[in-house]
Motif scaffolding. Structure first.
Motif, short mmCIF file in Angstrom:
data_model
loop_
_atom_site.label_atom_id
_atom_site.label_comp_id
_atom_site.label_asym_id
_atom_site.label_seq_id
_atom_site.Cartn_x
_atom_site.Cartn_y
_atom_site.Cartn_z
N TYR A 128 0.82 -1.23 0.00
CA TYR A 128 0.00 0.00 0.00
C TYR A 128 0.84 1.26 0.00
N ALA A 129 2.10 1.11 -0.38
CA ALA A 129 3.00 2.26 -0.31
C ALA A 129 2.59 3.37 -1.27
N ASP A 130 1.79 3.01 -2.28
CA ASP A 130 1.40 4.05 -3.23
C ASP A 130 0.24 4.92 -2.70
N ARG A 131 -0.35 4.51 -1.62
CA ARG A 131 -1.44 5.30 -1.07
C ARG A 131 -0.87 6.53 -0.34
N GLN A 132 -1.51 7.65 -0.53
CA GLN A 132 -1.00 8.91 0.00
C GLN A 132 -0.90 8.88 1.51
N HIS A 133 -1.93 8.35 2.20
CA HIS A 133 -1.89 8.38 3.65
C HIS A 133 -0.81 7.45 4.20
N PHE A 134 -0.49 6.37 3.44
CA PHE A 134 0.62 5.51 3.86
C PHE A 134 1.93 6.25 3.70
N ARG A 135 2.08 6.95 2.59
CA ARG A 135 3.33 7.69 2.37
C ARG A 135 3.48 8.77 3.45
N GLN A 136 2.36 9.41 3.80
CA GLN A 136 2.41 10.45 4.82
C GLN A 136 2.79 9.87 6.18
N ALA A 137 2.26 8.71 6.54
CA ALA A 137 2.58 8.08 7.82
C ALA A 137 4.04 7.65 7.87
N ILE A 138 4.54 7.12 6.75
CA ILE A 138 5.94 6.70 6.71
C ILE A 138 6.86 7.92 6.84
N GLN A 139 6.43 9.02 6.23
CA GLN A 139 7.28 10.21 6.23
C GLN A 139 7.24 10.92 7.57
N THR A 140 6.07 11.07 8.16
CA THR A 140 5.93 11.88 9.37
C THR A 140 6.10 11.06 10.63
N ARG A 141 5.95 9.72 10.53
CA ARG A 141 5.97 8.82 11.68
C ARG A 141 4.92 9.23 12.73
N GLU A 142 3.76 9.82 12.28
CA GLU A 142 2.70 10.24 13.16
C GLU A 142 1.42 9.45 12.86
N PRO A 143 0.65 9.09 13.90
CA PRO A 143 -0.64 8.43 13.65
C PRO A 143 -1.55 9.36 12.85
N LEU A 144 -2.35 8.80 11.96
CA LEU A 144 -3.25 9.62 11.14
C LEU A 144 -4.48 8.82 10.73
N ILE A 145 -5.42 9.55 10.24
CA ILE A 145 -6.67 8.96 9.72
C ILE A 145 -6.81 9.43 8.29
N SER A 146 -7.07 8.53 7.41
CA SER A 146 -7.19 8.88 5.99
C SER A 146 -8.54 9.52 5.72
N ARG A 147 -8.61 10.18 4.59
CA ARG A 147 -9.91 10.59 4.08
C ARG A 147 -10.61 9.32 3.58
N PRO A 148 -11.90 9.36 3.38
CA PRO A 148 -12.59 8.15 2.87
C PRO A 148 -11.94 7.67 1.58
N ILE A 149 -11.66 6.37 1.56
CA ILE A 149 -11.03 5.75 0.38
C ILE A 149 -11.80 4.48 0.03
N ILE A 150 -11.51 3.96 -1.11
CA ILE A 150 -12.08 2.67 -1.54
C ILE A 150 -11.02 1.60 -1.30
N GLY A 151 -11.43 0.57 -0.55
CA GLY A 151 -10.47 -0.49 -0.24
C GLY A 151 -9.94 -1.17 -1.49
N ARG A 152 -8.63 -1.36 -1.56
CA ARG A 152 -8.00 -1.95 -2.75
C ARG A 152 -8.41 -3.39 -2.93
N VAL A 153 -8.57 -4.09 -1.84
CA VAL A 153 -8.94 -5.51 -1.95
C VAL A 153 -10.45 -5.67 -1.81
N THR A 154 -11.05 -4.95 -0.80
CA THR A 154 -12.48 -5.14 -0.52
C THR A 154 -13.37 -4.35 -1.45
#
Length: 598
Positions: A128-154
């Motif tokens: 899921y590294a291509d997802r923006q909120h994942f990239r943001q969490a990896i970069q900032t090392r801060e807990p976060l909540i994404s905006r509504p997204i569509i599950g890649r698998v579900t």
């Protein structure tokens, strides 16, 4: 248009003024009440939406805090636990399962899923590294909540909660993610949703970034729905316009009061609206209560004002009635009672002073007329006596021309004698010095005497005098004064009757216990407009005719006064000619009284 008295007009002005004031106050009060309730209700909606947004934000933060706390358990401080250990920890985290019912994932430092607490086909091993909120969490090392997204698998709309897993040296070891299917799970407390629906309030949660209904879409049973085109939902259009509260008319035509609050970290807008009637209903209730109280107070004020005005003008009404009586009977001067307000008392005192002066002048006038009449009567009697002697030939025969002139002078002297007698009688009546001797009097002899005394004048005009009926009732009267009244009625009838017609004197019983004598002629009668003044002194109809100058205008006034002194009354009516009448009380015979008592 009806005429009202001053007091009534004053009272009406006060009543109408009070009612107008109350109506104006009520109109302003109602408008103010509606505005106040609208402001209050708008503030309530704004407070409610902010409270809901705050509760949702608190619930999100709670999920994120629990997820962050659980993430610390996934490493030993240097590296991630083994997959069996991670799976064991995930399976033991019941709180995590309840907070994230749609799955919890553990990912490595490259954002590839390595463990999950709920199986989803194809999810383990997905990067899921291509997802923006994942990239943001990896970069900032801060807990976060994404905006509504569509599950890649579900393939369902999700909220993704991310928190980093770090070593003791703050190196990134992995990520822990929790998901919530917003299409099935509401972030708003169920009890609050139930309460909102039970009150039939409109409540919507809108994703302003993706233009989605999160809650409150048009399709029942579905949470996440696309927003309609602009203009289809006026409430959403108003909320998205940037105005956080106000009024709007929805697509059904109902007016709503709405308020909106933002949840910035999700990009959501909470919109709550209630019918405008909720503002007007309590305003109407309060207004009706205020209206009732105002009407009662207004009526009380109007009633008090009415009675106050009536009490103020009542003395004026009494004064008016007294003055009107004095105008109808000028000889009967009265005085006004000085009562009421200062102005009313001053008016009464001024009028009384005026009446005193008027009485003094009237008395002087009456004394002057009486004195002059007395002074004229003596020489006039001598003149008339001398003329009679001359006309009768007692002083010797006169040439025909001289005899005619003597007779003319004698007739005018007699007429002048009658005028002076009227003036003297009226002076006595006005001064209350007229003597009346009441006694039982048969009517018929008095009538015949009056006919004999007026026969020559009637003969000159070609008229006849007739008595209708042979009745001879006995009345209580003064024979001389009754004869005076009849002479006046008969002489008037002779003056105004057409020639060669009969003048009738009728005796009738117009009402029990009274006898009426009616003198009827065949003339045109009295003008209708003059009838109310007929028996007033110095009043004469046909003032421009030659007949009007043959009297003083006192004859009928004297008749009325004489009838009153004899406990009777006079009057007039028209029926195929003029009808003047006098009515006097009957005298009941001794025999009749005895029979009635038996």
């Amino acid at each position: 248009m009806p005429k009202f008295s001053l007091g009534t007009r004053f009272a009406l002005i006060i009543v109408l003024g009070s009612l107008s004031t109350v109506a104006a106050i009520m109109a302003v009060a109602y408008s103010a009440l509606v505005d106040d309730f609208e402001t209050l209700l708008t503030q309530q909606q704004l407070t409610e939406t902010r409270r809901i947004a705050s509760e949702v934000e608190q619930r999100l933060q709670l999920k994120l805090d629990v997820l962050a706390e659980s993430a610390r358990m996934m490493s030993d401080g240097e590296s991630l636990h083994s997959l069996p250990e991670i799976q064991y920890l995930l399976d033991r985290q019941n709180l995590l399962s309840s907070l994230f019912p749609d799955g919890v994932l553990v990912l490595n430092a490259e954002a590839t899923a390595i463990a999950e607490n709920q199986y989803a086909p194809g999810r383990i091993g997905t990067n899921y590294a291509d997802r923006q909120h994942f990239r943001q969490a990896i970069q900032t090392r801060e807990p976060l909540i994404s905006r509504p997204i569509i599950g890649r698998v579900t393939g369902v709309p999700l909220l993704s909660f991310l928190t980093p897993i770090e070593s003791d040296e703050n190196d990134l070891l992995g990520l822990m993610a929790g998901t919530v299917n917003i299409g099935q799970t509401s972030l708003i407390p169920l009890d609050r949703l139930t309460r909102l629906r039970n009150r039939n309030d409109t409540f919507k949660v809108v994703d302003i970034n993706h233009y989605l209904y999160i809650e409150g879409g048009p399709a029942a049973g579905e949470r996440v729905q696309p927003l309609p085109a602009p203009g289809a939902d006026p409430l959403v259009d108003a909320a998205l316009s940037g105005i956080n509260f106000g009024t709007v008319t929805d697509s059904t035509g109902e007016e709503l009061i709405y308020a909106a609050s933002h949840l910035e970290n999700l990009g959501w807008m909470f919109v709550r609206a209630v019918p405008y009637e909720r503002a007007t209903a309590p305003a109407k209730k309060s207004f009706m209560k205020f209206l009732g109280i105002s009407l009662v107070v207004g009526l009380v004020i109007a009633a008090l004002s009415f009675f106050a005005s009536r009490s103020t003008t009542k003395p004026l009404n009494k004064m008016t009635q007294t003055i009107e009586k004095m105008a109808r009977n000028p000889s009967r001067g009265q005085r006004l009672i000085a009562a009421g307000s200062i102005e009313t008392r001053q008016l009464a005192n001024a009028f009384n002073q005026l009446m005193t002066e008027r009485d003094v002048i009237s008395k002087m006038k009456e004394e002057f007329v009486s004195n002059v009449s007395h002074e004229l009567r003596t020489p006039l009697t001598s003149i008339n006596g001398a003329l009679r002697l001359l006309a009768s030939g007692a002083a010797g025969g006169l040439p025909q021309k001289a005899e005619e002139m003597a007779n003319l002078a004698l007739r005018n002297g007699d007429r002048l004698q009658l005028l002076i007698s009227d003036l003297l009688d009226f002076s006595k009546l006005a001064a209350g010095r007229m003597s009346i001797n009441l006694s039982p009097q048969p009517i018929l002899p008095i009538i015949k005497t009056a006919i004999v005394s007026n026969a020559s004048l009637a003969h000159e005009r070609g008229l006849s005098l007739e008595v209708e009926g042979n009745e001879n009732p006995v009345v209580l009267a003064d024979a001389h004064r009754l004869r005076q009244v009849l002479d006046n009625f008969i002489s008037n009838a002779i003056k105004f009757s057409p020639p060669d017609l009969a003048i009738s004197i009728r005796i009738t019983q117009r009402r029990p216990g009274y006898t009426s004598i009616i003198v009827h002629d065949r003339g045109t009668g009295v003008p209708e407009h003059f009838e109310p003044k007929l028996f007033e002194r110095f009043s004469q109809a046909n003032s421009g005719s030659a007949k009007s100058v043959t009297g003083t205008g006192l004859g009928l006034a004297i008749c009325r006064e004489l009838a009153t002194l004899m406990n009777g009354q006079t009057g007039y009516f028209y029926d195929q000619g003029a009808n003047f009448w006098i009515e006097l009380p009957n005298v009941v015979s001794r025999k009749t009284s005895t029979d009635e008592s038996t």
